[in-house]
Write an enzyme that holds these catalytic residues in place. Structure first.
Site, short mmCIF file in Angstrom:
data_model
loop_
_atom_site.label_atom_id
_atom_site.label_comp_id
_atom_site.label_asym_id
_atom_site.label_seq_id
_atom_site.Cartn_x
_atom_site.Cartn_y
_atom_site.Cartn_z
N GLU A 135 0.83 -1.21 0.00
CA GLU A 135 0.00 0.00 0.00
C GLU A 135 0.86 1.26 0.00
O GLU A 135 0.38 2.34 -0.36
CB GLU A 135 -0.94 0.02 1.21
CG GLU A 135 -2.11 -0.93 1.11
CD GLU A 135 -3.09 -0.54 0.01
OE1 GLU A 135 -3.69 0.54 0.12
OE2 GLU A 135 -3.24 -1.31 -0.94
N TYR A 157 -4.16 4.53 6.42
CA TYR A 157 -3.40 3.31 6.75
C TYR A 157 -2.02 3.37 6.10
O TYR A 157 -0.99 3.15 6.75
CB TYR A 157 -4.17 2.07 6.27
CG TYR A 157 -3.35 0.80 6.23
CD1 TYR A 157 -3.08 0.09 7.39
CD2 TYR A 157 -2.84 0.31 5.02
CE1 TYR A 157 -2.33 -1.08 7.36
CE2 TYR A 157 -2.10 -0.86 4.98
CZ TYR A 157 -1.84 -1.55 6.15
OH TYR A 157 -1.09 -2.70 6.10
N LYS A 161 1.70 3.57 7.73
CA LYS A 161 2.71 2.54 7.44
C LYS A 161 3.97 3.16 6.83
O LYS A 161 5.06 2.60 6.94
CB LYS A 161 2.13 1.47 6.53
CG LYS A 161 1.19 0.50 7.24
CD LYS A 161 1.95 -0.52 8.07
CE LYS A 161 1.04 -1.59 8.65
NZ LYS A 161 1.77 -2.61 9.40
P1 NDP Z 1 -4.80 -8.83 10.77
O1 NDP Z 1 -5.72 -7.68 10.72
O2 NDP Z 1 -5.31 -10.21 10.52
O3 NDP Z 1 -4.10 -8.88 12.23
C1 NDP Z 1 -3.71 -7.70 12.88
C2 NDP Z 1 -3.25 -8.04 14.27
O4 NDP Z 1 -2.90 -6.84 14.96
C3 NDP Z 1 -4.33 -8.73 15.14
O5 NDP Z 1 -3.69 -9.65 15.99
C4 NDP Z 1 -4.86 -7.56 15.95
O6 NDP Z 1 -5.45 -7.94 17.17
C5 NDP Z 1 -3.57 -6.81 16.21
N1 NDP Z 1 -3.74 -5.42 16.62
C6 NDP Z 1 -4.47 -4.45 16.02
N2 NDP Z 1 -4.33 -3.29 16.69
C7 NDP Z 1 -3.51 -3.54 17.74
C8 NDP Z 1 -3.00 -2.75 18.79
N3 NDP Z 1 -3.30 -1.46 18.93
N4 NDP Z 1 -2.17 -3.34 19.69
C9 NDP Z 1 -1.85 -4.64 19.59
N5 NDP Z 1 -2.31 -5.45 18.63
C10 NDP Z 1 -3.13 -4.88 17.70
O7 NDP Z 1 -3.58 -8.50 9.81
P2 NDP Z 1 -2.63 -9.50 8.97
O8 NDP Z 1 -2.26 -10.63 9.83
O9 NDP Z 1 -3.23 -9.72 7.65
O10 NDP Z 1 -1.37 -8.56 8.73
C11 NDP Z 1 -0.26 -8.53 9.63
C12 NDP Z 1 0.51 -7.24 9.44
O11 NDP Z 1 1.01 -7.17 8.12
C13 NDP Z 1 -0.29 -5.96 9.65
O12 NDP Z 1 0.58 -5.01 10.20
C14 NDP Z 1 -0.68 -5.55 8.24
O13 NDP Z 1 -0.89 -4.16 8.18
C15 NDP Z 1 0.54 -5.98 7.48
N6 NDP Z 1 0.35 -6.35 6.09
C16 NDP Z 1 -0.58 -7.31 5.75
C17 NDP Z 1 -0.72 -7.73 4.46
C18 NDP Z 1 -1.71 -8.76 4.05
O14 NDP Z 1 -1.99 -8.86 2.86
N7 NDP Z 1 -2.25 -9.55 4.97
C19 NDP Z 1 0.17 -7.17 3.40
C20 NDP Z 1 1.13 -6.22 3.87
C21 NDP Z 1 1.21 -5.84 5.17
P3 NDP Z 1 -7.00 -8.44 17.26
O15 NDP Z 1 -6.99 -9.88 16.80
O16 NDP Z 1 -7.31 -8.27 18.70
O17 NDP Z 1 -7.78 -7.55 16.35
P1 GDR Z 2 -6.25 -4.00 0.57
O1 GDR Z 2 -7.20 -5.27 0.76
O2 GDR Z 2 -6.99 -2.73 0.68
O3 GDR Z 2 -5.48 -4.25 -0.69
O4 GDR Z 2 -5.32 -4.12 1.86
P2 GDR Z 2 -8.77 -5.47 0.60
O5 GDR Z 2 -8.97 -6.92 0.45
O6 GDR Z 2 -9.54 -4.79 1.69
O7 GDR Z 2 -9.11 -4.71 -0.78
C1 GDR Z 2 -8.53 -5.12 -2.00
C2 GDR Z 2 -9.22 -4.40 -3.15
O8 GDR Z 2 -10.55 -4.89 -3.28
C3 GDR Z 2 -11.42 -3.79 -3.51
N1 GDR Z 2 -12.77 -4.14 -3.07
C4 GDR Z 2 -13.16 -4.42 -1.82
N2 GDR Z 2 -12.46 -4.49 -0.67
C5 GDR Z 2 -13.14 -4.85 0.46
N3 GDR Z 2 -12.45 -4.97 1.61
N4 GDR Z 2 -14.49 -5.09 0.45
C6 GDR Z 2 -15.23 -5.01 -0.69
O9 GDR Z 2 -16.43 -5.23 -0.66
C7 GDR Z 2 -14.54 -4.67 -1.88
N5 GDR Z 2 -14.93 -4.53 -3.17
C8 GDR Z 2 -13.86 -4.23 -3.89
C9 GDR Z 2 -10.80 -2.67 -2.68
O10 GDR Z 2 -11.32 -1.41 -3.11
C10 GDR Z 2 -9.34 -2.88 -2.97
O11 GDR Z 2 -8.97 -2.25 -4.16
C11 GDR Z 2 -4.79 -5.37 2.29
C12 GDR Z 2 -4.65 -5.32 3.82
O12 GDR Z 2 -4.30 -6.60 4.27
C13 GDR Z 2 -3.56 -4.35 4.21
O13 GDR Z 2 -3.31 -4.46 5.61
C14 GDR Z 2 -2.28 -4.69 3.44
O14 GDR Z 2 -1.27 -3.76 3.76
C15 GDR Z 2 -2.55 -4.70 1.93
O15 GDR Z 2 -3.56 -5.64 1.66
C16 GDR Z 2 -1.30 -5.10 1.16
#
Ligand code: NDP
Ligand code: GDR
Length: 361
Positions: A135, A157, A161
């Site tokens: 992102e 967000y 980041k």
């Molecule tokens: P999730 O949303 O599944 O998990 C986020 C985690 O962070 C959960 O355990 C949540 O706790 C915890 N959390 C949120 N806020 C706080 C806080 N204030 N203090 C402590 N813990 C907190 O995310 P993902 O596992 O998918 O992603 C992991 C990391 O990687 C994130 O930082 C995300 O932004 C980043 N990222 C993810 C990508 C993806 O495609 N999945 C791609 C690139 C980066 P709770 O369960 O209680 O909500």
């Molecule tokens: P993203 O993931 O924003 O890329 O962030 P998300 O799956 O939310 O959206 C991907 C794309 O899909 C389009 N979209 C929708 N998205 C959601 N959530 N719900 C809908 O109904 C919908 N319809 C279309 C969005 O507009 C977007 O373009 C994720 C998160 O895991 C981040 O924490 C992480 O950093 C990035 O991936 C890499």
């Protein structure tokens, strides 16, 4: 000596995969979880053992990235060799509604961890991984996106980041901390949060197939993402912390697909062919009998969208020896399969009079 890892965000998708991965590698794993009014450990319950048992290797601590003193105390107690900072308010659309909290947790939270290492004199001992994101690239400046591509964040967000990324680089340069950014492109799995688009789609497809739901409402079908499998990506996180020198890496598949393609493939995996009709907010996806299964709801449009993400993982391949194992098609099929099992379980629950959650935003 066994290595000790501390994972923030251990209850999230990546936290669960990484905890399992590190335990298998023989690590002692500590996780930070937030206090919540209901259990929030569903993804890691299979790893947890009663702390009164012998040879326990997985421990949980209550904590929050918005609370410095608590982070300092946990790190002091745990004395980790490696910290994986995965905790974040990670939903892009939600960050438009909660921008200040997102900045506090995602930007300042990263700073708090780095400062804790300085305060505790752990700058030489502890390596730290920062969960950076594709992102950061936001508005398209170059494709495919690589480590040298300029950033242009497009959401609160992503802006938070961006701070996390640069403060990690700064603490590496200023204090010699082994601190690295993994710039991870989207990665998914059957335990992906239900409001991210992939899981929202596969969950709806399963429920439509099994008669629990009629329609899937989505926003922008044209957005393109480089989607990989979370299990492959946590391996990259670990590899990033095992190198001779700290550095930043793009982790991606090198393939991009539109949300629309994900929808088509997911329905196909459930044996349903989708045909598109109309344009813009009037576009619909219909099955062979003409029944509308997909509709557009502009509520899911974002104030500023990221149109196209496509990563170049060449550096990770060359230096870490990392490449993804699960293909896009396999990922979609895996997610649909697991959501079909869950939908079947929901049907059984309903038949026996137990309530199940019907819809997620
Ligand atoms: P999730 O949303 O599944 O998990 C986020 C985690 O962070 C959960 O355990 C949540 O706790 C915890 N959390 C949120 N806020 C706080 C806080 N204030 N203090 C402590 N813990 C907190 O995310 P993902 O596992 O998918 O992603 C992991 C990391 O990687 C994130 O930082 C995300 O932004 C980043 N990222 C993810 C990508 C993806 O495609 N999945 C791609 C690139 C980066 P709770 O369960 O209680 O909500
Ligand atoms: P993203 O993931 O924003 O890329 O962030 P998300 O799956 O939310 O959206 C991907 C794309 O899909 C389009 N979209 C929708 N998205 C959601 N959530 N719900 C809908 O109904 C919908 N319809 C279309 C969005 O507009 C977007 O373009 C994720 C998160 O895991 C981040 O924490 C992480 O950093 C990035 O991936 C890499």
């Amino acid at each position: 000596m066994e290595k000790v890892a501390l994972i923030t965000g251990v209850t999230g998708q990546d936290g669960a995969f990484l905890a399992e991965f590190l335990l298998k590698k023989g690590y002692i794993v500590h996780g930070v979880k937030r206090r919540s009014s209901l259990f929030n450990t569903e993804r890691i319950d299979h790893l947890y053992r009663d702390p009164h048992e012998t040879d326990v290797r997985f421990f949980l601590h209550h904590g929050d990235l918005t609370d410095s003193t608590n982070l300092i105390r946990i790190i002091q107690e745990v004395q980790p060799d490696e910290i994986y900072n995965l905790a974040a308010q990670s939903h892009v659309q939600v960050s438009f509604e909660e921008p200040e909290y997102t900045a506090n947790a995602d930007a300042l939270g990263t700073l708090r961890l780095l400062e804790a290492l300085r305060i505790l004199g752990l700058t030489d001992k502890t390596r730290i991984y920062q969960a950076s994101t594709s992102e950061l690239y936001g508005k398209v400046r170059e494709t495919p996106q690589k480590e040298t591509t300029p950033f242009y964040p497009r959401s609160p967000y992503a802006v938070a980041k961006l701070y996390g990324y640069w403060i990690t680089v700064n603490y590496r340069e200023a204090y010699g901390i082994y601190a690295c950014n993994g710039i991870l492109f989207n990665h998914e799995s059957p335990i992906r949060g239900e409001t991210f688009v992939t899981r929202k789609i596969t969950r709806a497809v399963a429920r439509i197939k099994l008669g629990l739901q009629d329609t899937l409402y989505l926003g922008n079908l044209n957005a393109k993402r480089d989607w990989g499998y979370a299990g492959d990506y946590v391996r990259a996180m670990w590899l990033i912390l095992q190198q001779d020198r700290p550095d930043d890496y793009v982790i991606a598949t090198g393939e991009t697909h539109a949300v629309r393609e994900f929808v088509e493939l997911a329905f196909k995996a459930a044996g349903i062919d989708i045909k598109w009709e109309g344009n813009g907010i009037d576009e619909t996806g219909r099955d062979a009998a003409g029944k509308v299964l997909v509709r557009i709801d502009p509520r899911y449009y974002r104030p500023t969208e990221v149109d196209l993400l496509l990563g170049d993982p060449a550096k990770a391949k060359a230096q870490l020896g990392w490449s993804p194992k699960v293909s896009f098609k396999e990922l979609v099929a895996m997610m649909v399969r697991e959501d079909c099992k869950r939908a079947e379980r929901d049907i059984l629950c309903k038949q026996h009079g137990y309530a199940v959650a019907d819809s997620f935003e």
